[in-house]
Design a protein around this motif. Structure first.
Motif, PDB file in Angstrom:
ATOM      1  N   ALA A 269       1.007  -1.080   0.177  1.00 26.55           N
ATOM      2  CA  ALA A 269      -0.042  -0.072  -0.006  1.00 26.55           C
ATOM      3  C   ALA A 269       1.121   1.224   0.105  1.00 26.55           C
ATOM      4  CB  ALA A 269      -0.850   0.003   1.227  1.00 26.55           C
ATOM      5  N   LYS A 270       1.912   1.123   0.729  1.00 24.56           N
ATOM      6  CA  LYS A 270       2.908   2.418   0.798  1.00 24.56           C
ATOM      7  C   LYS A 270       3.617   2.751  -0.720  1.00 24.56           C
ATOM      8  CE  LYS A 270       7.189   2.148   2.471  1.00 24.56           C
ATOM      9  NZ  LYS A 270       8.072   2.264   3.604  1.00 24.56           N
ATOM     10  N   ASP A 271       3.676   1.759  -1.387  1.00 22.55           N
ATOM     11  CA  ASP A 271       4.007   1.910  -2.861  1.00 22.55           C
ATOM     12  C   ASP A 271       2.889   2.918  -3.734  1.00 22.55           C
ATOM     13  OD1 ASP A 271       6.574   0.453  -2.158  1.00 22.55           O
ATOM     14  OD2 ASP A 271       5.632  -1.443  -2.852  1.00 22.55           O
ATOM     15  N   TRP A 272       1.906   2.287  -3.539  1.00 20.28           N
ATOM     16  CA  TRP A 272       0.744   2.946  -4.285  1.00 20.28           C
ATOM     17  C   TRP A 272       0.664   4.194  -3.611  1.00 20.28           C
ATOM     18  CZ3 TRP A 272      -2.507   1.257  -8.148  1.00 20.28           C
ATOM     19  CH2 TRP A 272      -2.393  -0.067  -8.568  1.00 20.28           C
ATOM     20  N   GLU A 273       0.664   4.515  -2.414  1.00 19.66           N
ATOM     21  CA  GLU A 273       0.389   5.907  -1.805  1.00 19.66           C
ATOM     22  C   GLU A 273       1.755   6.746  -2.355  1.00 19.66           C
ATOM     23  OE1 GLU A 273      -2.026   7.431  -0.042  1.00 19.66           O
ATOM     24  OE2 GLU A 273      -2.985   5.369  -0.669  1.00 19.66           O
ATOM     25  N   ARG A 274       2.918   6.363  -2.298  1.00 16.95           N
ATOM     26  CA  ARG A 274       4.076   7.194  -2.553  1.00 16.95           C
ATOM     27  C   ARG A 274       4.265   7.546  -4.092  1.00 16.95           C
ATOM     28  NH1 ARG A 274      10.238   4.597  -2.654  1.00 16.95           N
ATOM     29  NH2 ARG A 274      11.231   6.725  -3.639  1.00 16.95           N
ATOM     30  N   PHE A 275       3.576   6.647  -4.911  1.00 12.58           N
ATOM     31  CA  PHE A 275       3.518   7.024  -6.223  1.00 12.58           C
ATOM     32  C   PHE A 275       2.283   7.356  -6.907  1.00 12.58           C
ATOM     33  CE2 PHE A 275       7.604   4.468  -5.510  1.00 12.58           C
ATOM     34  CZ  PHE A 275       8.409   5.264  -6.048  1.00 12.58           C
ATOM     35  N   ALA A 276       1.449   7.651  -6.078  1.00 16.43           N
ATOM     36  CA  ALA A 276       0.037   8.238  -6.455  1.00 16.43           C
ATOM     37  C   ALA A 276       0.347   9.215  -7.607  1.00 16.43           C
ATOM     38  CB  ALA A 276      -0.899   8.608  -5.413  1.00 16.43           C
ATOM     39  N   GLY A 277      -0.557   9.374  -8.476  1.00 21.10           N
ATOM     40  CA  GLY A 277      -0.261  10.446  -9.570  1.00 21.10           C
ATOM     41  C   GLY A 277       0.419   9.898 -10.691  1.00 21.10           C
ATOM     42  N   HIS A 278       1.150   8.705 -10.581  1.00 22.82           N
ATOM     43  CA  HIS A 278       2.010   8.346 -11.793  1.00 22.82           C
ATOM     44  C   HIS A 278       1.242   7.080 -12.622  1.00 22.82           C
ATOM     45  CE1 HIS A 278       5.543  10.649 -10.934  1.00 22.82           C
ATOM     46  NE2 HIS A 278       5.542  10.356  -9.558  1.00 22.82           N
ATOM     47  N   ILE A 279       1.740   6.969 -13.827  1.00 19.42           N
ATOM     48  CA  ILE A 279       1.001   6.028 -14.588  1.00 19.42           C
ATOM     49  C   ILE A 279       1.424   4.353 -13.917  1.00 19.42           C
ATOM     50  CG2 ILE A 279       0.561   4.968 -16.909  1.00 19.42           C
ATOM     51  CD1 ILE A 279       1.050   7.958 -17.897  1.00 19.42           C
ATOM     52  N   ALA A 280       0.542   3.618 -13.927  1.00 21.69           N
ATOM     53  CA  ALA A 280       0.816   2.209 -13.604  1.00 21.69           C
ATOM     54  C   ALA A 280       0.048   1.213 -14.373  1.00 21.69           C
ATOM     55  CB  ALA A 280       0.492   2.178 -12.172  1.00 21.69           C
ATOM     56  N   THR A 281       0.711  -0.077 -14.535  1.00 20.86           N
ATOM     57  CA  THR A 281      -0.324  -0.994 -15.207  1.00 20.86           C
ATOM     58  C   THR A 281      -0.541  -2.105 -14.130  1.00 20.86           C
ATOM     59  OG1 THR A 281       1.780  -2.129 -15.955  1.00 20.86           O
ATOM     60  CG2 THR A 281       0.907  -0.648 -17.435  1.00 20.86           C
ATOM     61  N   VAL A 282      -1.625  -2.742 -14.300  1.00 24.71           N
ATOM     62  CA  VAL A 282      -2.284  -3.714 -13.146  1.00 24.71           C
ATOM     63  C   VAL A 282      -2.676  -4.921 -14.020  1.00 24.71           C
ATOM     64  CG1 VAL A 282      -3.858  -4.269 -11.445  1.00 24.71           C
ATOM     65  CG2 VAL A 282      -2.682  -2.159 -11.520  1.00 24.71           C
ATOM     66  N   GLU A 283      -2.028  -6.064 -13.715  1.00 26.46           N
ATOM     67  CA  GLU A 283      -2.465  -7.365 -14.485  1.00 26.46           C
ATOM     68  C   GLU A 283      -3.121  -8.054 -12.970  1.00 26.46           C
ATOM     69  OE1 GLU A 283      -0.710 -11.625 -15.597  1.00 26.46           O
ATOM     70  OE2 GLU A 283       0.247  -9.742 -16.006  1.00 26.46           O
ATOM     71  N   LEU A 284      -4.331  -8.535 -13.105  1.00 24.09           N
ATOM     72  CA  LEU A 284      -5.374  -9.334 -12.128  1.00 24.09           C
ATOM     73  C   LEU A 284      -5.146 -10.741 -12.520  1.00 24.09           C
ATOM     74  CD1 LEU A 284      -8.423  -6.968 -12.404  1.00 24.09           C
ATOM     75  CD2 LEU A 284      -6.503  -6.761 -10.975  1.00 24.09           C
ATOM     76  N   ALA A 285      -5.462 -11.549 -11.172  1.00 24.65           N
ATOM     77  CA  ALA A 285      -5.715 -12.985 -11.082  1.00 24.65           C
ATOM     78  C   ALA A 285      -6.929 -13.298 -11.861  1.00 24.65           C
ATOM     79  CB  ALA A 285      -5.349 -13.451 -10.048  1.00 24.65           C
ATOM     80  N   LEU A 286      -7.996 -12.880 -11.393  1.00 19.30           N
ATOM     81  CA  LEU A 286      -9.327 -12.821 -11.772  1.00 19.30           C
ATOM     82  C   LEU A 286      -9.821 -11.714 -12.488  1.00 19.30           C
ATOM     83  CD1 LEU A 286     -10.570 -14.613  -8.648  1.00 19.30           C
ATOM     84  CD2 LEU A 286      -9.902 -15.833 -10.573  1.00 19.30           C
ATOM     85  N   PRO A 287     -10.476 -11.846 -13.626  1.00 23.53           N
ATOM     86  CA  PRO A 287     -10.902 -10.583 -14.198  1.00 23.53           C
ATOM     87  C   PRO A 287     -11.943  -9.941 -13.680  1.00 23.53           C
ATOM     88  CG  PRO A 287     -11.245 -12.532 -15.647  1.00 23.53           C
ATOM     89  CD  PRO A 287     -10.835 -13.032 -14.328  1.00 23.53           C
ATOM     90  N   MET A 288     -11.708  -8.434 -13.938  1.00 23.11           N
ATOM     91  CA  MET A 288     -12.968  -7.491 -13.437  1.00 23.11           C
ATOM     92  C   MET A 288     -13.232  -6.597 -14.714  1.00 23.11           C
ATOM     93  SD  MET A 288     -11.185  -5.945  -9.975  1.00 23.11           S
ATOM     94  CE  MET A 288     -12.424  -4.880  -9.737  1.00 23.11           C
ATOM     95  N   GLU A 289     -14.615  -6.613 -14.693  1.00 22.51           N
ATOM     96  CA  GLU A 289     -15.342  -5.768 -15.796  1.00 22.51           C
ATOM     97  C   GLU A 289     -14.921  -6.563 -17.074  1.00 22.51           C
ATOM     98  OE1 GLU A 289     -14.448  -1.680 -15.529  1.00 22.51           O
ATOM     99  OE2 GLU A 289     -15.147  -1.755 -13.487  1.00 22.51           O
ATOM    100  N   GLY A 290     -14.601  -7.881 -17.085  1.00 23.34           N
ATOM    101  CA  GLY A 290     -14.263  -8.692 -18.274  1.00 23.34           C
ATOM    102  C   GLY A 290     -12.952  -8.498 -18.693  1.00 23.34           C
ATOM    103  N   ARG A 291     -11.970  -7.950 -18.025  1.00 25.27           N
ATOM    104  CA  ARG A 291     -10.553  -7.750 -18.296  1.00 25.27           C
ATOM    105  C   ARG A 291      -9.501  -8.154 -17.124  1.00 25.27           C
ATOM    106  NH1 ARG A 291     -10.294  -1.229 -19.373  1.00 25.27           N
ATOM    107  NH2 ARG A 291      -8.157  -1.787 -19.526  1.00 25.27           N
ATOM    108  N   ARG A 292      -8.381  -8.388 -17.768  1.00 25.90           N
ATOM    109  CA  ARG A 292      -7.385  -8.677 -16.770  1.00 25.90           C
ATOM    110  C   ARG A 292      -6.330  -7.614 -16.449  1.00 25.90           C
ATOM    111  NH1 ARG A 292      -6.858 -14.295 -14.654  1.00 25.90           N
ATOM    112  NH2 ARG A 292      -8.220 -15.611 -15.958  1.00 25.90           N
ATOM    113  N   ARG A 293      -6.111  -6.501 -17.502  1.00 27.49           N
ATOM    114  CA  ARG A 293      -5.196  -5.863 -17.608  1.00 27.49           C
ATOM    115  C   ARG A 293      -5.680  -4.464 -17.731  1.00 27.49           C
ATOM    116  NH1 ARG A 293      -2.950  -9.907 -20.534  1.00 27.49           N
ATOM    117  NH2 ARG A 293      -0.943 -10.534 -19.669  1.00 27.49           N
ATOM    118  N   PHE A 294      -5.082  -3.580 -16.740  1.00 33.39           N
ATOM    119  CA  PHE A 294      -5.534  -2.033 -16.790  1.00 33.39           C
ATOM    120  C   PHE A 294      -4.191  -1.065 -16.694  1.00 33.39           C
ATOM    121  CE2 PHE A 294      -8.890  -4.469 -14.912  1.00 33.39           C
ATOM    122  CZ  PHE A 294     -10.193  -4.072 -15.563  1.00 33.39           C
ATOM    123  N   ARG A 295      -4.560  -0.063 -17.272  1.00 35.59           N
ATOM    124  CA  ARG A 295      -3.356   0.932 -17.382  1.00 35.59           C
ATOM    125  C   ARG A 295      -4.358   2.111 -16.760  1.00 35.59           C
ATOM    126  NH1 ARG A 295       1.487   2.571 -20.655  1.00 35.59           N
ATOM    127  NH2 ARG A 295       1.517   4.573 -20.820  1.00 35.59           N
TER     128      ARG A 295
END
Length: 172
Positions: free
Chosen positions: A96-122
């Motif tokens: 969580a501290k990494d997410w807080e420290r770098f809030a405002g920067h672009i990130a990519t996320v890959e999920l184990a289980l899809p959300m909204e029909g997707r596994r990858r988000f940017r």
């Protein structure tokens, strides 16, 4: 106790084994990753707890200490190797501290289980707490992801990120 990243299976057991040693040495565990089957490679990513830049000497100290710990509590049946590194600029977002420290920067996320029909988000990291991470997607919508469902999340290397993480210029 320092916040530790979420791991599963063998990687979780290894993280539980090595994290106390790292913390005692004033480092924080960022990620444990095991790759390869015949001769596994154990990759340990760590940060300095004091926030100072990570140096080659830090890798050496961690490697020696963890080598000793893992020799006693050997996680593998056969020959294996240990790699120690810093997270780098385009670091993984594992706590969580990494997410807080770098809030405002672009990130990519890959999920184990899809959300909204997707596994990858940017999108733009908005922060996290113990349970969820938040991301503002490119279409402007916000996505809240259970951290347990994140397989991989990392920062995207941008000029803004480089500028934000650059060491301050030395003063004469």
């Amino acid at each position: 106790m320092t916040e530790r990243p979420i791991h599963e299976g063998l990687e979780a057991r290894i993280a539980d084994t090595i994290a106390p040693t790292l913390e005692h040495m004033d480092y924080e565990l960022v990620r444990v990753q095991v790759s390869g089957k015949e001769r596994p490679v154990l990759q340990v990513m760590a940060d300095r707890a004091d926030g100072a830049p990570f140096r080659v000497e830090d890798c050496e100290a961690i490697s020696h200490a963890l080598g000793a710990v893992l020799d006693v509590n050997d996680p593998f049946k056969n020959e294996w190797s240990l790699e120690v590194s810093s997270p780098g600029i385009d670091r993984p977002l594992t706590r969580a501290k990494d997410w807080e420290r770098f809030a405002g920067h672009i990130a990519t996320v890959e999920l184990a289980l899809p959300m909204e029909g997707r596994r990858r988000f940017r999108g733009i990291a908005l922060g996290a707490d113990a349970e969820n991470a938040r991301l503002k997607l490119e279409d402007g919508t916000e996505l809240t992801v259970p951290r347990q469902n994140i397989r991989r999340a990392k920062l995207v290397l941008t000029d803004e990120l480089i500028a934000a993480t650059a060491a301050p210029a030395a003063k004469n």
